[in-house]
Design an enzyme around this catalytic site. Sequence first.
Site, PDB file in Angstrom:
ATOM      1  N   LEU A  67       0.797  -1.321  -0.080  1.00  0.00           N
ATOM      2  CA  LEU A  67       0.022   0.091   0.028  1.00  0.00           C
ATOM      3  C   LEU A  67       0.887   1.132  -0.085  1.00  0.00           C
ATOM      4  O   LEU A  67       1.881   1.001   0.651  1.00  0.00           O
ATOM      5  CB  LEU A  67      -0.878   0.197   1.201  1.00  0.00           C
ATOM      6  CG  LEU A  67      -1.828  -0.902   1.220  1.00  0.00           C
ATOM      7  CD1 LEU A  67      -2.919  -0.710   2.637  1.00  0.00           C
ATOM      8  CD2 LEU A  67      -2.992  -0.916   0.119  1.00  0.00           C
ATOM      9  N   ASP A  68       0.444   2.328  -0.702  1.00  0.00           N
ATOM     10  CA  ASP A  68       1.140   3.651  -0.787  1.00  0.00           C
ATOM     11  C   ASP A  68       1.406   3.991   0.654  1.00  0.00           C
ATOM     12  O   ASP A  68       0.588   3.772   1.718  1.00  0.00           O
ATOM     13  CB  ASP A  68       0.446   4.849  -1.288  1.00  0.00           C
ATOM     14  CG  ASP A  68       0.370   4.207  -2.906  1.00  0.00           C
ATOM     15  OD1 ASP A  68       1.025   3.114  -3.265  1.00  0.00           O
ATOM     16  OD2 ASP A  68      -0.652   4.896  -3.566  1.00  0.00           O
ATOM     17  N   ARG A  69       2.507   4.883   1.085  1.00  0.00           N
ATOM     18  CA  ARG A  69       2.759   5.236   2.448  1.00  0.00           C
ATOM     19  C   ARG A  69       1.919   5.905   3.012  1.00  0.00           C
ATOM     20  O   ARG A  69       1.393   5.789   4.306  1.00  0.00           O
ATOM     21  CB  ARG A  69       4.230   5.919   2.213  1.00  0.00           C
ATOM     22  CG  ARG A  69       4.706   5.992   3.707  1.00  0.00           C
ATOM     23  CD  ARG A  69       6.065   6.405   3.889  1.00  0.00           C
ATOM     24  NE  ARG A  69       6.654   6.590   5.268  1.00  0.00           N
ATOM     25  CZ  ARG A  69       7.948   6.539   5.446  1.00  0.00           C
ATOM     26  NH1 ARG A  69       8.830   6.880   4.482  1.00  0.00           N
ATOM     27  NH2 ARG A  69       8.458   6.548   6.701  1.00  0.00           N
ATOM     28  N   THR A  71      -1.384   5.741   2.774  1.00  0.00           N
ATOM     29  CA  THR A  71      -2.539   4.899   2.803  1.00  0.00           C
ATOM     30  C   THR A  71      -2.755   4.145   3.810  1.00  0.00           C
ATOM     31  O   THR A  71      -1.632   3.703   4.526  1.00  0.00           O
ATOM     32  CB  THR A  71      -2.721   4.104   1.310  1.00  0.00           C
ATOM     33  OG1 THR A  71      -2.738   5.227   0.293  1.00  0.00           O
ATOM     34  CG2 THR A  71      -3.983   3.463   1.279  1.00  0.00           C
TER      35      THR A  71
END
Length: 232
Positions: A67-69, A71
């Site tokens: 997951l993107d940081r 998020t």
Amino acid sequence: MKKILSNKNNLLVLYEDNHIIVVNKRAGDIVQGDKTGDKPLSEVVKEYIAEKYNKPGNVYLGVVHRLDRPTTGLVIFAKTSKALPRLNKLFVDKEAKKTYWAIVKNEPNKLDDTLIHWLKKNPKNNKSVAHIKEVSNSKKAILHYKVLKKLDNYFLLEVNLETGRHHQIRTQLASIGCPIKGDLKYGFDRSNPDASIHLHARQISFIHPVNNDIIDITAPLPKDAIWDACEV
């Protein structure tokens, strides 16, 4: 399924068995090590396993997806070398159903829709651009969204991905004039105080890679006033 709450390093474990472990990622955590040198979530999970089961030496842990940081939400790890390739195959074959919740400022033109774009990543600024037609080095991106709830100043969207591209949800929602709250990179007008964005990997369901049980897990929402208003 046994639910476990672990407060060590603020780690929230939602599900664990002999082969897999599912955690609820906080905003700011990185799933796997990168050039920042910050301690990744994968290492925190390894430490948790080592301590819980009194394991000497190296702990095996396979990263299944990221997951993107900024998020939050569900992240799955494999605890065994048997489970990892099978979990990877589930994701490649699109047999793992992932649902995301996103909070946006602007109301989409349609209450539910399918978005199809071709995304092109720019590695220099770590950003993707959505194109209506295919361009050189682009990848087709498909998602489905629906408006779940109108809040006082925002809209809660449910998003289901058909493809998994770099910053896909962030890019595609921004392309229809609905950047995610706090996402300066994709056009929201201000950042969140904790540098998060209001995108949450809310739910996942899949067939267990070893015992074939149906696994269905929902991640609690982060604690803030806007997410609190999203309980539906």
